[in-house]
Design an enzyme around this catalytic site. Structure first.
Site, PDB file in Angstrom:
ATOM      1  N   LYS A 135      -2.640 -22.567   8.454  1.00 25.65           N
ATOM      2  CA  LYS A 135      -3.403 -23.843   8.824  1.00 25.65           C
ATOM      3  C   LYS A 135      -4.211 -24.592   7.816  1.00 25.65           C
ATOM      4  CE  LYS A 135      -3.778 -22.912  13.808  1.00 25.65           C
ATOM      5  NZ  LYS A 135      -5.008 -22.575  14.534  1.00 25.65           N
ATOM      6  N   ASP A 144      -6.745 -28.309  18.789  1.00 25.22           N
ATOM      7  CA  ASP A 144      -7.435 -27.273  19.402  1.00 25.22           C
ATOM      8  C   ASP A 144      -8.787 -27.583  19.971  1.00 25.22           C
ATOM      9  OD1 ASP A 144      -5.705 -25.123  18.991  1.00 25.22           O
ATOM     10  OD2 ASP A 144      -6.770 -24.353  17.221  1.00 25.22           O
ATOM     11  N   ALA A 186     -17.286 -16.828  15.367  1.00 25.88           N
ATOM     12  CA  ALA A 186     -17.418 -18.076  14.546  1.00 25.88           C
ATOM     13  C   ALA A 186     -16.377 -18.034  13.292  1.00 25.88           C
ATOM     14  CB  ALA A 186     -18.678 -17.943  13.679  1.00 25.88           C
ATOM     15  N   GLY A 245     -11.913 -19.477  13.071  1.00 24.59           N
ATOM     16  CA  GLY A 245     -11.269 -20.545  12.785  1.00 24.59           C
ATOM     17  C   GLY A 245     -11.369 -21.160  14.323  1.00 24.59           C
ATOM     18  N   ALA A 246     -11.077 -20.688  15.510  1.00 26.64           N
ATOM     19  CA  ALA A 246     -11.132 -21.099  16.889  1.00 26.64           C
ATOM     20  C   ALA A 246     -12.447 -21.718  17.133  1.00 26.64           C
ATOM     21  CB  ALA A 246     -10.477 -20.138  17.859  1.00 26.64           C
ATOM     22  N   ASN A 269     -22.401 -14.357  15.924  1.00 22.12           N
ATOM     23  CA  ASN A 269     -21.142 -13.892  15.576  1.00 22.12           C
ATOM     24  C   ASN A 269     -21.631 -12.431  14.871  1.00 22.12           C
ATOM     25  OD1 ASN A 269     -18.611 -13.948  14.841  1.00 22.12           O
ATOM     26  ND2 ASN A 269     -19.126 -14.154  12.652  1.00 22.12           N
ATOM     27  N   ARG A 299     -21.286 -16.467   8.964  1.00 17.53           N
ATOM     28  CA  ARG A 299     -20.089 -17.214   9.464  1.00 17.53           C
ATOM     29  C   ARG A 299     -20.802 -17.948  10.546  1.00 17.53           C
ATOM     30  NH1 ARG A 299     -14.437 -14.642  10.526  1.00 17.53           N
ATOM     31  NH2 ARG A 299     -13.798 -16.485   9.985  1.00 17.53           N
ATOM     32  N   GLY A 307      -7.893 -18.645  28.962  1.00 20.79           N
ATOM     33  CA  GLY A 307      -7.594 -19.309  27.512  1.00 20.79           C
ATOM     34  C   GLY A 307      -6.095 -20.105  27.512  1.00 20.79           C
TER      35      GLY A 307
HETATM   36  P1  NAP Z   1     -10.433 -15.603  13.384  1.00 20.70           P
HETATM   37  O1  NAP Z   1     -10.740 -16.740  12.619  1.00 20.70           O
HETATM   38  O2  NAP Z   1      -9.917 -14.347  12.487  1.00 20.70           O
HETATM   39  O3  NAP Z   1     -12.006 -15.061  13.979  1.00 20.70           O
HETATM   40  C1  NAP Z   1     -12.085 -13.756  14.766  1.00 20.70           C
HETATM   41  C2  NAP Z   1     -13.409 -13.612  15.487  1.00 20.70           C
HETATM   42  O4  NAP Z   1     -13.704 -12.577  16.079  1.00 20.70           O
HETATM   43  C3  NAP Z   1     -14.730 -13.659  14.309  1.00 20.70           C
HETATM   44  O5  NAP Z   1     -15.711 -14.444  14.815  1.00 20.70           O
HETATM   45  C4  NAP Z   1     -14.906 -12.232  14.257  1.00 20.70           C
HETATM   46  O6  NAP Z   1     -16.375 -11.997  13.851  1.00 20.70           O
HETATM   47  C5  NAP Z   1     -14.557 -11.845  15.606  1.00 20.70           C
HETATM   48  N1  NAP Z   1     -14.481 -10.340  15.814  1.00 20.70           N
HETATM   49  C6  NAP Z   1     -13.412  -9.765  15.394  1.00 20.70           C
HETATM   50  N2  NAP Z   1     -13.197  -8.359  15.759  1.00 20.70           N
HETATM   51  C7  NAP Z   1     -14.619  -8.306  16.094  1.00 20.70           C
HETATM   52  C8  NAP Z   1     -15.155  -7.166  16.603  1.00 20.70           C
HETATM   53  N3  NAP Z   1     -14.537  -5.825  16.909  1.00 20.70           N
HETATM   54  N4  NAP Z   1     -16.608  -7.362  16.809  1.00 20.70           N
HETATM   55  C9  NAP Z   1     -17.285  -8.564  16.997  1.00 20.70           C
HETATM   56  N5  NAP Z   1     -16.409  -9.671  16.406  1.00 20.70           N
HETATM   57  C10 NAP Z   1     -15.131  -9.490  16.429  1.00 20.70           C
HETATM   58  O7  NAP Z   1      -9.409 -15.887  14.531  1.00 20.70           O
HETATM   59  P2  NAP Z   1      -9.501 -17.319  15.427  1.00 20.70           P
HETATM   60  O8  NAP Z   1      -8.318 -17.936  15.064  1.00 20.70           O
HETATM   61  O9  NAP Z   1     -10.955 -17.882  15.604  1.00 20.70           O
HETATM   62  O10 NAP Z   1      -8.874 -16.734  16.871  1.00 20.70           O
HETATM   63  C11 NAP Z   1      -9.928 -15.886  17.600  1.00 20.70           C
HETATM   64  C12 NAP Z   1      -9.256 -15.360  19.061  1.00 20.70           C
HETATM   65  O11 NAP Z   1      -8.738 -16.705  19.755  1.00 20.70           O
HETATM   66  C13 NAP Z   1      -7.840 -15.013  19.045  1.00 20.70           C
HETATM   67  O12 NAP Z   1      -7.986 -13.851  19.922  1.00 20.70           O
HETATM   68  C14 NAP Z   1      -7.013 -15.869  19.142  1.00 20.70           C
HETATM   69  O13 NAP Z   1      -5.651 -15.375  19.826  1.00 20.70           O
HETATM   70  C15 NAP Z   1      -7.604 -16.782  20.210  1.00 20.70           C
HETATM   71  N6  NAP Z   1      -7.150 -18.108  19.946  1.00 20.70           N
HETATM   72  C16 NAP Z   1      -6.767 -18.857  21.276  1.00 20.70           C
HETATM   73  C17 NAP Z   1      -6.509 -20.134  21.246  1.00 20.70           C
HETATM   74  C18 NAP Z   1      -5.824 -20.715  22.721  1.00 20.70           C
HETATM   75  O14 NAP Z   1      -5.104 -21.958  22.592  1.00 20.70           O
HETATM   76  N7  NAP Z   1      -6.235 -20.179  23.817  1.00 20.70           N
HETATM   77  C19 NAP Z   1      -6.206 -20.661  20.103  1.00 20.70           C
HETATM   78  C20 NAP Z   1      -6.821 -20.310  19.152  1.00 20.70           C
HETATM   79  C21 NAP Z   1      -7.096 -18.890  19.142  1.00 20.70           C
HETATM   80  P3  NAP Z   1     -16.332 -11.782  12.382  1.00 20.70           P
HETATM   81  O15 NAP Z   1     -16.627 -13.018  11.706  1.00 20.70           O
HETATM   82  O16 NAP Z   1     -17.667 -11.013  12.042  1.00 20.70           O
HETATM   83  O17 NAP Z   1     -15.242 -10.933  11.406  1.00 20.70           O
END
Ligand code: NAP
Length: 278
Positions: A65, A102, A131, A133-134, A154, A159, A242
């Site tokens: 992306k 999104d 915080a 990408g989503a 977060n 972030r 979701g």
């Molecule tokens: P990302 O950029 O990797 O961000 C992950 C987020 O989760 C960060 O804020 C991270 O915090 C936090 N996190 C991960 N493990 C954690 C833990 N053990 N304790 C606390 N916080 C934690 O991922 P993303 O692309 O934003 O996606 C996030 C979720 O949304 C995924 O499950 C994805 O499948 C889902 N999603 C759904 C859709 C939909 O269409 N429904 C679209 C996009 C994404 P840190 O910054 O501290 O690492």
């Protein structure tokens, strides 16, 4: 025949071909939507050959992306703000343009699930957990929809602080310790962390401080009913899963490539739910 694609690495798990394939059949359109696995080092070459391959456009998913954001010839204002591209299309001047759907996908799902007046809950306040990408796309969507205050918490505070720059007058970073106080002033709680997803620990927070009118949304869709949504329902709060975001984010791309705006129907949703269950 009009051709579109989804590109990622890996890509086998993507439900996008099911969604677009359903619409192509439903509307009797002579078109294809292909799944393409491209490793990061091969992505620029894949990108450069899109015109030659005859594609009308496509979707971009993890891990491409940000690369797509850098490689496109023009960006929609929304993609520019979000810093990532999930939809590619050729604009009127045949330039390859990048959009991020999104944000409108998330908002369209809230509108459909909660009714258009959901923005009045808690005087237009939201609390976003996560915080990544989503989260960035969702904060942009909530800002566009006119919310008055968006708080972001977060695990890595820097972030969350980075999202404040999107609109310092309306976006505020709060710490995880501040959550009870922030929840008491929230009309919409959104989980954008990966917590609660299959294979991840549940999101461990107490919803006791949320007002009765608050709604709770989770963007995790595997499982569909996350522990967070179950806790919201146990408190009789409105709960939004979701999957709707995934379905609605597909609409603008399909409309651009195949020149027909498709509907997110109960039949489409049931098809994807069945696939998730399988
Ligand atoms: P990302 O950029 O990797 O961000 C992950 C987020 O989760 C960060 O804020 C991270 O915090 C936090 N996190 C991960 N493990 C954690 C833990 N053990 N304790 C606390 N916080 C934690 O991922 P993303 O692309 O934003 O996606 C996030 C979720 O949304 C995924 O499950 C994805 O499948 C889902 N999603 C759904 C859709 C939909 O269409 N429904 C679209 C996009 C994404 P840190 O910054 O501290 O690492």
């Amino acid at each position: 025949m009009t051709r579109a694609f989804v590109v990622g690495h890996p890509i086998a798990h993507s439900r996008s071909p099911l969604i677009h394939g359903h619409w192509l059949r439903q509307y009797g359109i002579d078109g294809t939507y292909e799944r393409v696995d491209v490793a990061p080092e091969a992505f620029p070459a894949f990108f450069a050959a899109l015109r030659q391959k005859g594609f009308a456009g496509g979707n971009v998913t993890i891990p491409h992306k940000e690369a797509a954001f850098r490689l496109v010839e023009s960006l929609t204002p929304r993609a520019e703000k979000i810093g990532a591209v999930n939809t590619l299309f050729f604009d009127g001047s045949e330039r390859l343009c990048g959009d991020n759907t999104d944000a409108p996908g998330f908002i369209a799902h809230l509108d459909q699930s909660l009714g258009l007046d959901w923005t009045e809950r808690g005087a237009g306040t939201a609390l976003v957990l996560g915080a990544g990408g989503a989260a960035r796309a969702i904060v942009v969507g909530l800002l566009e929809r006119g919310l008055s205050r968006i708080r972001v918490a977060n695990r890595t505070p820097a972030r969350a602080e980075a999202l404040v720059e999107l609109d310092p007058a309306r976006v505020e970073a709060v710490t995880w310790l501040d959550l009870p106080a922030a929840m008491a002033r929230t009309g919409l709680l959104v989980n954008t962390t990966s917590l609660g997803m299959v294979g991840q620990p549940p999101l461990d927070i107490d919803l006791v401080d949320l007002p009765e009118e608050a709604a709770v949304a989770d963007i995790v869709y595997a499982p569909l009913e996350t522990p967070l949504l179950a806790a919201a329902r146990a408190r009789d709060l409105a709960a939004v899963d979701g999957l709707g975001m995934l379905l609605h984010q597909a609409v603008p791309g399909f409309a651009r490539w195949f020149r027909l705006t498709p509907s997110v129907t109960p039949e489409l949703r049931a098809r994807i739910v069945a696939d998730l269950a399988a």
